[in-house]
Design a protein around this motif. Structure first.
Motif, PDB file in Angstrom:
ATOM      1  N   ARG A  43       3.469  13.956  13.872  1.00  0.00           N
ATOM      2  CA  ARG A  43       3.708  14.771  12.674  1.00  0.00           C
ATOM      3  C   ARG A  43       3.389  13.940  11.441  1.00  0.00           C
ATOM      4  O   ARG A  43       3.754  12.772  11.354  1.00  0.00           O
ATOM      5  CB  ARG A  43       5.176  15.189  12.580  1.00  0.00           C
ATOM      6  N   ARG A  44       2.736  14.553  10.482  1.00  0.00           N
ATOM      7  CA  ARG A  44       2.473  13.945   9.182  1.00  0.00           C
ATOM      8  C   ARG A  44       3.111  14.840   8.123  1.00  0.00           C
ATOM      9  O   ARG A  44       2.725  16.006   7.992  1.00  0.00           O
ATOM     10  CB  ARG A  44       0.977  13.816   8.912  1.00  0.00           C
ATOM     11  N   VAL A  45       4.086  14.279   7.388  1.00  0.00           N
ATOM     12  CA  VAL A  45       4.818  15.050   6.389  1.00  0.00           C
ATOM     13  C   VAL A  45       4.614  14.401   5.022  1.00  0.00           C
ATOM     14  O   VAL A  45       4.950  13.220   4.837  1.00  0.00           O
ATOM     15  CB  VAL A  45       6.326  15.115   6.731  1.00  0.00           C
ATOM     16  N   GLY A  76       7.447   5.659  21.013  1.00  0.00           N
ATOM     17  CA  GLY A  76       7.208   6.345  19.755  1.00  0.00           C
ATOM     18  C   GLY A  76       7.070   5.345  18.617  1.00  0.00           C
ATOM     19  O   GLY A  76       7.428   4.167  18.753  1.00  0.00           O
ATOM     20  N   ARG A  77       6.557   5.803  17.514  1.00  0.00           N
ATOM     21  CA  ARG A  77       6.367   4.961  16.323  1.00  0.00           C
ATOM     22  C   ARG A  77       6.628   5.799  15.075  1.00  0.00           C
ATOM     23  O   ARG A  77       6.415   7.015  15.090  1.00  0.00           O
ATOM     24  CB  ARG A  77       4.931   4.430  16.263  1.00  0.00           C
ATOM     25  N   ASN A  78       7.047   5.127  14.012  1.00  0.00           N
ATOM     26  CA  ASN A  78       7.269   5.779  12.724  1.00  0.00           C
ATOM     27  C   ASN A  78       6.718   4.861  11.644  1.00  0.00           C
ATOM     28  O   ASN A  78       6.933   3.653  11.703  1.00  0.00           O
ATOM     29  CB  ASN A  78       8.760   5.982  12.433  1.00  0.00           C
ATOM     30  N   TRP A  79       6.045   5.429  10.673  1.00  0.00           N
ATOM     31  CA  TRP A  79       5.604   4.611   9.540  1.00  0.00           C
ATOM     32  C   TRP A  79       5.437   5.485   8.310  1.00  0.00           C
ATOM     33  O   TRP A  79       5.385   6.707   8.394  1.00  0.00           O
ATOM     34  CB  TRP A  79       4.327   3.839   9.854  1.00  0.00           C
ATOM     35  N   ILE A  80       5.347   4.795   7.175  1.00  0.00           N
ATOM     36  CA  ILE A  80       5.169   5.460   5.881  1.00  0.00           C
ATOM     37  C   ILE A  80       3.832   5.016   5.311  1.00  0.00           C
ATOM     38  O   ILE A  80       3.522   3.823   5.295  1.00  0.00           O
ATOM     39  CB  ILE A  80       6.296   5.090   4.902  1.00  0.00           C
ATOM     40  N   ARG A  82       2.138   4.922   1.908  1.00  0.00           N
ATOM     41  CA  ARG A  82       2.411   5.054   0.478  1.00  0.00           C
ATOM     42  C   ARG A  82       1.160   5.509  -0.262  1.00  0.00           C
ATOM     43  O   ARG A  82       0.041   5.231   0.157  1.00  0.00           O
ATOM     44  CB  ARG A  82       2.900   3.722  -0.102  1.00  0.00           C
ATOM     45  N   ILE A  83       1.356   6.170  -1.375  1.00  0.00           N
ATOM     46  CA  ILE A  83       0.242   6.691  -2.159  1.00  0.00           C
ATOM     47  C   ILE A  83      -0.664   5.565  -2.667  1.00  0.00           C
ATOM     48  O   ILE A  83      -1.855   5.771  -2.870  1.00  0.00           O
ATOM     49  CB  ILE A  83       0.757   7.577  -3.327  1.00  0.00           C
ATOM     50  N   ASP A  84      -0.120   4.335  -2.793  1.00  0.00           N
ATOM     51  CA  ASP A  84      -0.936   3.203  -3.260  1.00  0.00           C
ATOM     52  C   ASP A  84      -1.684   2.504  -2.127  1.00  0.00           C
ATOM     53  O   ASP A  84      -2.328   1.486  -2.332  1.00  0.00           O
ATOM     54  CB  ASP A  84      -0.082   2.195  -4.031  1.00  0.00           C
ATOM     55  N   GLY A  85      -1.598   3.048  -0.893  1.00  0.00           N
ATOM     56  CA  GLY A  85      -2.341   2.495   0.232  1.00  0.00           C
ATOM     57  C   GLY A  85      -1.539   1.595   1.156  1.00  0.00           C
ATOM     58  O   GLY A  85      -1.994   1.260   2.247  1.00  0.00           O
ATOM     59  N   ARG A  86      -0.345   1.176   0.742  1.00  0.00           N
ATOM     60  CA  ARG A  86       0.491   0.352   1.624  1.00  0.00           C
ATOM     61  C   ARG A  86       0.992   1.169   2.802  1.00  0.00           C
ATOM     62  O   ARG A  86       1.199   2.374   2.684  1.00  0.00           O
ATOM     63  CB  ARG A  86       1.704  -0.200   0.861  1.00  0.00           C
ATOM     64  N   VAL A  87       1.177   0.488   3.936  1.00  0.00           N
ATOM     65  CA  VAL A  87       1.745   1.115   5.127  1.00  0.00           C
ATOM     66  C   VAL A  87       2.994   0.335   5.505  1.00  0.00           C
ATOM     67  O   VAL A  87       2.945  -0.891   5.635  1.00  0.00           O
ATOM     68  CB  VAL A  87       0.739   1.122   6.301  1.00  0.00           C
ATOM     69  N   GLU A  88       4.121   1.021   5.656  1.00  0.00           N
ATOM     70  CA  GLU A  88       5.399   0.402   5.977  1.00  0.00           C
ATOM     71  C   GLU A  88       5.908   0.952   7.308  1.00  0.00           C
ATOM     72  O   GLU A  88       6.020   2.161   7.467  1.00  0.00           O
ATOM     73  CB  GLU A  88       6.429   0.687   4.884  1.00  0.00           C
ATOM     74  N   THR A  89       6.204   0.060   8.228  1.00  0.00           N
ATOM     75  CA  THR A  89       6.754   0.468   9.518  1.00  0.00           C
ATOM     76  C   THR A  89       8.226   0.822   9.359  1.00  0.00           C
ATOM     77  O   THR A  89       8.962   0.139   8.652  1.00  0.00           O
ATOM     78  CB  THR A  89       6.605  -0.678  10.538  1.00  0.00           C
TER      79      THR A  89
END
Length: 117
Positions: A43-45, A76-80, A82-89
């Motif tokens: 899912r992408r929210v 499973g995996r979860n990450w964010i 961010r609008i500035d291009g960063r990816v946070e686990t």
């Protein structure tokens, strides 16, 4: 909304300021076996307002086991994203402050396979 509950996109988007960008089968995430384990989902929210997102999920570090010689499913995996291009686990339990246009991605685990191939 939980990992195992399929909330209708219209209900989710009506109740919260978010957009469900996609919800798809996570191909090949189920364990191998005579009977292949079920695939998880992705899912992408996208968040339309700043808010706090929280998650409580299972099988993020220990894979769903197979039985009778079947292979385990993928964790499973979860990450964010961010609008500035960063990816946070995100871990299996956690909260994060979301900004407008940040995206949370939730991948549910695949099921374990059953039986030897």
């Amino acid at each position: 909304m939980t990992n195992s509950r399929l909330t209708d996109p219209e209900v989710l988007e009506f109740r919260y300021p978010v957009r469900l960008e996609s919800y798809e089968i996570r191909a090949n995430s189920g364990g191998a076996g005579r009977w292949h384990g079920g695939n998880g989902g992705t899912r992408r929210v996208r968040f339309l307002e700043a808010m706090t997102a929280s998650i409580l999920a299972n099988h993020r570090s220990i894979a769903p086991f197979g039985m009778a010689g079947g292979e385990p499913g993928e964790v499973g995996r979860n990450w964010i994203e961010r609008i500035d291009g960063r990816v946070e686990t995100m871990g299996h339990i956690g909260s994060a402050e979301m900004n407008v246009d940040d995206v949370i991605v939730i991948q549910t685990p695949g099921g374990g396979g059953f039986g030897k191939k």
